[in-house]
Scaffold this motif. Structure first.
Motif, short mmCIF file in Angstrom:
data_model
loop_
_atom_site.label_atom_id
_atom_site.label_comp_id
_atom_site.label_asym_id
_atom_site.label_seq_id
_atom_site.Cartn_x
_atom_site.Cartn_y
_atom_site.Cartn_z
N PRO A 77 0.92 -1.05 0.26
CA PRO A 77 0.09 -0.06 0.05
C PRO A 77 0.97 1.30 -0.36
O PRO A 77 2.05 1.28 0.68
CB PRO A 77 -0.73 -0.14 1.32
CG PRO A 77 -0.79 -1.54 1.66
CD PRO A 77 0.53 -2.14 1.00
N LEU A 78 0.22 2.40 -0.65
CA LEU A 78 0.97 3.38 -0.68
C LEU A 78 1.56 4.01 0.84
O LEU A 78 0.80 3.93 1.83
CB LEU A 78 0.12 4.86 -1.05
CG LEU A 78 0.67 6.09 -1.42
CD1 LEU A 78 1.81 5.94 -2.45
CD2 LEU A 78 -0.38 7.09 -1.78
N GLY A 79 2.85 4.27 0.99
CA GLY A 79 3.53 4.87 2.01
C GLY A 79 4.04 3.51 2.86
O GLY A 79 4.39 3.96 3.97
N PHE A 102 6.86 0.05 -3.15
CA PHE A 102 6.13 0.49 -4.30
C PHE A 102 4.70 0.31 -4.09
O PHE A 102 4.31 -1.04 -3.98
CB PHE A 102 6.63 0.53 -5.52
CG PHE A 102 8.10 1.26 -5.96
CD1 PHE A 102 8.12 2.36 -6.50
CD2 PHE A 102 9.16 0.49 -6.02
CE1 PHE A 102 9.38 2.90 -6.78
CE2 PHE A 102 10.24 0.99 -6.08
CZ PHE A 102 10.57 2.29 -6.82
N SER A 103 3.83 1.23 -4.12
CA SER A 103 2.48 1.21 -4.33
C SER A 103 2.14 0.69 -5.90
O SER A 103 3.04 1.16 -6.93
CB SER A 103 1.50 2.09 -4.07
OG SER A 103 1.59 3.10 -4.90
N GLU A 145 2.25 3.90 -8.02
CA GLU A 145 3.58 4.08 -8.19
C GLU A 145 4.20 3.39 -9.32
O GLU A 145 5.10 4.08 -10.22
CB GLU A 145 4.35 4.11 -6.82
CG GLU A 145 3.80 5.26 -5.85
CD GLU A 145 4.62 4.97 -4.47
OE1 GLU A 145 4.87 5.83 -3.80
OE2 GLU A 145 4.98 3.91 -4.01
N GLY A 196 -2.40 11.56 -8.53
CA GLY A 196 -2.97 10.61 -7.56
C GLY A 196 -4.42 10.20 -8.41
O GLY A 196 -4.70 10.65 -9.21
N SER A 197 -4.69 9.00 -7.52
CA SER A 197 -5.94 8.58 -8.01
C SER A 197 -7.09 9.48 -7.57
O SER A 197 -6.84 9.90 -6.41
CB SER A 197 -6.20 7.13 -7.52
OG SER A 197 -5.93 6.92 -6.17
#
Length: 154
Positions: A46-48, A53-54, A57, A92-93
């Motif tokens: 997950p992002l972060g 990497f997400s 990304e 971003g999404s």
């Protein structure tokens, strides 16, 4: 099943694996190790998530790298084989959990070129990416891709 030597993570083999196939093996809750046929790996989560990497990304990274690879010959032909340039992909999404726009930024040292040469190079870069970037060609019908060439002044 094979193990990635550096991590010991198990990737189950697929009878359909071919050049260009990749795998993602679960490493924990919502985290995976991506691997390609040459054995290169990437941590995905997950992002972060630290060190990962997400998936979004990775999509942007694939687009940035593909654009850079597609434009490399026209850029290096005009600025030299040792030219250093960087391609960024920003965005971003949306609330529906999809990307509707990605802004690409090519940071290129253009100090040696006059305005006419810069304009010509920009057109050649756009044409090379439009012709050769598989990732952009695959997603551009659904995602607006906006390119900006930025002179880094070197």
């Amino acid at each position: 099943m094979t193990k990635t030597p550096a991590t010991g993570i198990h990737h189950r083999e697929s009878a359909r694996a071919a050049d260009g196939s990749v795998s993602a093996a679960r490493t924990g809750v919502r985290t995976f190790e991506g691997r390609n046929a040459s054995g290169a790996t990437v941590a995905v989560g997950p992002l972060g998530t630290p060190g990962h990497f997400s998936p979004g990304e990775l999509l942007k990274l694939a687009l940035a790298a593909c654009s850079g690879m597609s434009a490399d010959a026209v850029i290096s032909r005009r600025l030299g084989d040792d030219v250093a340039f960087t391609v960024w992909a920003h965005g971003g999404s949306d609330p529906d959990n999809r990307y509707d726009r990605i802004d690409e930024e090519l940071l290129i040292p253009l100090a040696e070129l006059d305005d006419a040469e810069r304009a010509k190079l920009a057109k050649l870069i756009d044409a090379s990416i439009a012709r050769s970037c598989t990732v952009a060609r695959s997603v551009e019908q659904d995602i607006e891709i906006v390119k900006e060439i930025v002179d880094v002044g070197e």
